[in-house]
Design a protein around this motif. Structure first.
Motif, PDB file in Angstrom:
ATOM      1  N   ASN A  44     -63.183  11.740  30.582  1.00  0.00           N
ATOM      2  CA  ASN A  44     -62.804  11.929  32.013  1.00  0.00           C
ATOM      3  C   ASN A  44     -61.246  10.978  32.436  1.00  0.00           C
ATOM      4  O   ASN A  44     -61.287  10.366  31.367  1.00  0.00           O
ATOM      5  N   ASN A  45     -60.867  10.885  34.011  1.00  0.00           N
ATOM      6  CA  ASN A  45     -59.847  10.502  34.161  1.00  0.00           C
ATOM      7  C   ASN A  45     -59.762   9.552  34.665  1.00  0.00           C
ATOM      8  O   ASN A  45     -60.701   9.461  36.055  1.00  0.00           O
ATOM      9  N   PHE A  46     -59.239   8.464  34.811  1.00  0.00           N
ATOM     10  CA  PHE A  46     -59.272   7.640  35.370  1.00  0.00           C
ATOM     11  C   PHE A  46     -57.809   6.870  35.993  1.00  0.00           C
ATOM     12  O   PHE A  46     -56.845   6.842  35.039  1.00  0.00           O
ATOM     13  N   ASN A  47     -57.581   6.331  37.560  1.00  0.00           N
ATOM     14  CA  ASN A  47     -56.091   5.312  37.735  1.00  0.00           C
ATOM     15  C   ASN A  47     -56.481   3.958  37.527  1.00  0.00           C
ATOM     16  O   ASN A  47     -57.429   3.649  38.127  1.00  0.00           O
ATOM     17  N   SER A  48     -55.610   3.577  36.088  1.00  0.00           N
ATOM     18  CA  SER A  48     -55.471   2.064  36.491  1.00  0.00           C
ATOM     19  C   SER A  48     -54.910   1.661  36.897  1.00  0.00           C
ATOM     20  O   SER A  48     -53.443   1.633  37.107  1.00  0.00           O
ATOM     21  N   LYS A  49     -55.364   0.482  38.022  1.00  0.00           N
ATOM     22  CA  LYS A  49     -54.094  -0.676  37.502  1.00  0.00           C
ATOM     23  C   LYS A  49     -54.465  -2.700  36.924  1.00  0.00           C
ATOM     24  O   LYS A  49     -55.649  -2.772  36.504  1.00  0.00           O
TER      25      LYS A  49
END
Length: 160
Positions: free
Chosen positions: A91-96
């Protein structure tokens, strides 16, 4: 951000033995991966990027159950631009990342297809000098503690 720079070794589980498993379930982590993570003793390292001035990198390594290495970044604190985070299960996530008003480092991971709930991890250095990580997903929380250790600077880290 300076107080987070360096290597930190996992030392202490949440007093609630099921907290990590419950958190990972809430975050959509499958059974086999949860079993491995429940036994892992990861090392996390924050470093300044040697490629991009003013940015940082988070490296997570596990050496006991399975030998894995994950990298998030380079990222800029407070940037509206997210960086890709790939979890071991694909799974891929957009992290900030940003520093809150109390100086805690907050990491927000949003699934790239919005099929898995948002996870928020808050990191702070406690009064005993440990890195305290509080992760929350869908109202489920886990706390994990890490001790500062000598930096584990691997050759590939220098390229980040």
């Amino acid at each position: 951000m300076e107080k987070f720079i360096g290597s930190w070794k996992f030392t202490t589980h949440d007093p609630d033995a099921s907290a990590l498993d419950n958190y990972m379930k809430a975050w959509g982590v499958g059974f086999l991966y949860r079993q491995m993570m429940n036994r892992a003793t990861p090392i996390v390292r924050f470093k300044e990027s040697s490629k991009e001035s003013g940015k940082y990198v988070l490296i997570t390594k596990s050496k006991n159950i399975i030998r894995k290495r994950f990298v998030i970044g380079p990222f800029a604190l407070g940037s509206e631009e997210a960086v890709l985070e790939s979890r071991a299960d694909g799974n891929n996530f957009n992290s900030k990342f940003y520093l809150d008003d109390e100086g805690k480092l907050v990491h927000v991971a949003t699934h790239d297809k919005d099929k898995i709930p948002v996870s928020t991890s808050t990191r702070e250095v406690d009064d005993q000098g440990r890195l305290k990580v509080t992760a929350e997903c869908n109202g489920v929380t886990v706390v994990r503690l890490y001790e500062k250790m000598a930096d584990e600077d691997e050759e590939e880290d220098g390229k980040l």
